[in-house]
Design a protein around this motif. Sequence first.
Motif, short mmCIF file in Angstrom:
data_model
loop_
_atom_site.label_atom_id
_atom_site.label_comp_id
_atom_site.label_asym_id
_atom_site.label_seq_id
_atom_site.Cartn_x
_atom_site.Cartn_y
_atom_site.Cartn_z
N GLY A 20 41.40 32.15 39.03
CA GLY A 20 41.42 30.78 38.81
C GLY A 20 42.30 30.47 37.65
N LEU A 21 42.19 30.93 36.52
CA LEU A 21 42.61 30.67 35.09
C LEU A 21 44.14 31.33 35.15
N GLU A 22 44.15 32.37 35.82
CA GLU A 22 45.65 32.93 35.81
C GLU A 22 46.52 32.14 36.63
N ALA A 23 45.90 31.62 37.72
CA ALA A 23 46.78 30.88 38.78
C ALA A 23 46.96 29.61 37.92
N ALA A 24 46.16 29.05 37.31
CA ALA A 24 46.39 27.92 36.52
C ALA A 24 47.27 27.77 35.27
N TYR B 269 53.91 37.70 40.42
CA TYR B 269 54.43 37.44 41.70
C TYR B 269 54.39 35.87 42.04
N LEU B 270 53.27 35.13 41.58
CA LEU B 270 53.18 33.60 41.86
C LEU B 270 54.14 33.17 40.99
N GLY C 114 39.19 29.95 44.01
CA GLY C 114 39.27 31.32 43.27
C GLY C 114 37.42 31.47 42.79
N VAL C 115 36.49 31.52 43.88
CA VAL C 115 35.28 31.51 43.45
C VAL C 115 34.64 32.94 44.01
N GLY C 116 35.44 33.96 43.81
CA GLY C 116 34.72 35.40 43.96
C GLY C 116 34.94 35.89 45.53
N ILE C 117 34.73 37.06 45.73
CA ILE C 117 34.72 37.79 47.00
C ILE C 117 33.48 38.16 47.74
N TRP D 233 42.15 43.76 32.42
CA TRP D 233 42.83 43.16 31.74
C TRP D 233 43.24 41.85 32.41
N SER D 234 43.71 40.84 31.70
CA SER D 234 44.04 39.44 32.30
C SER D 234 45.20 38.90 31.47
N ASP D 235 46.32 38.22 32.18
CA ASP D 235 47.27 37.71 31.33
C ASP D 235 47.18 36.06 31.74
N GLN D 236 47.15 35.38 30.68
CA GLN D 236 47.30 33.98 30.72
C GLN D 236 48.29 33.33 29.84
#
Length: 406
Positions: free
Chosen positions: A156-160, A49-50, A238-241, A323-326
């Motif tokens: 943070g890393l995904e946004a980066a 989406y970003l 992005g420091v948590g919720i 999962w995470s996509d980078q």
Amino acid sequence: QDPVIIAGAGQAGAQLAQSLRQGGFKGTITVIGEEAFPPYERPPLSKDYLAGKRDAARLFLRKPEFWAERQVDMRLGQRVSAVDAAARSVTLQSGETLPYGWLVWATGGRPRQLSCEGAGLAGIHYVRSIADIDRMKADLTEPGRRIVIVGGGYIGLEAAAVLRSFGHGVTVLEMQDRLLARVTSPTVSRFFRNLHEGHGVKVMLSTGVTGLTGVDGRVTGVALSDGSTLPADLVVVGVGIIPNVEPLAAAGLPCPNGVAVDEFCRSSDPHILAIGDCALHPNGFADAHIRLESVQNAIDQAKVAADVILGNPKPYTAMPWFWSDQYEVKMQTAGLSIGHDQVVVRGTEGKLPFSVAYLKQGKLIALDCLGSPKDFMQCRALVTARAAVDPEKLADTGIDLKSLMA
Ligand code: FAD
């Protein structure tokens, strides 16, 4: 059947409404959702989406008519502001009061905000909702911006990764001495650091933010713990919720870090359940009470809550996965590595595909699979069983993981 009110129209709330109808629940189901959108997937927010590869309507978990067809009363843009546990009713922000037989709290969390000086400047963004991303994109119309990401966790890393792919200058600040320190091993942290640096992201570890500087109300820099200031056109935090539990806490329910629930997602009140990101639950894979922030947890706890309401309670025992996509890398994790005493690299560290296995007293408790969907699929049974495995065989990519199941 007693009316069910679900507070929160997110991943967990939506799954619960669906599972209740699938299980034959005939009573009223009312879902109160603070956001204007029907329930949607959050994972793509920091990914497709970003990146502009998916539009908002394609994030929706179901078409809007799906809910109407199943007589699920979706009240969007409304918030549960108070709970009266003795009277068994909730009050909405509009002032309306609704009675319930069951109240299911599925309110997720809100981003932890920076509290330092300058935190209220324009140009500081968070990553939790469609609205957050829309705001960020609207603020990023010029090329070659200097973006500072506060927090080297998954979000943070995904946004980066996405912002870097647009050609912006990206710096990631992390307070710990490695990325993803809360969730994975130094081996995997190293891999992601190299991955990001290889794409031209500047990674600054052991670095805290002491303040934000600005001009005319807009951020222009990030003051760091080493006394220096990084220039910034945009800051992404992005420091948590923080779990959204205030109305329940005010009603007297114990909410130490999320709503305290048992293995059936039951709170201390017999008519109130809690599920998803906001539920502090006993987790056998962690041997502790934890909150899990994952799609898997939201879906599986919703199913547990549905079974409780349908009168067929079964405890929550599902294996955590994530999962995470980078960039071009997909990482898939099975289990929780908390408390591991041995790390085994399967394949060659840093060379895709490879996996990192975590053992505790000789038993496999988790696996991070980097570019290896096969390992992820094959390890699930092993991790679920917390099987005792020979580390040498585990390290040998010539041996299929499924063959290690006794
Ligand atoms: P949510 O989906 O947050 O839904 C809660 C809803 O309740 C929200 O809409 C909120 O506005 C609403 N609400 C709050 N308070 C109230 C109230 N008082 N009254 C009414 N409504 C209220 N998980 C993965 O497994 N893999 C991933 O790759 C991944 N990536 C992610 C990327 C991003 C950017 C984010 C933000 C999350 C990601 N997650 C990922 C986590 C996953 O999306 C969450 O764990 C999941 O959405 C939790 O579902 P939930 O229903 O508990 O909470």
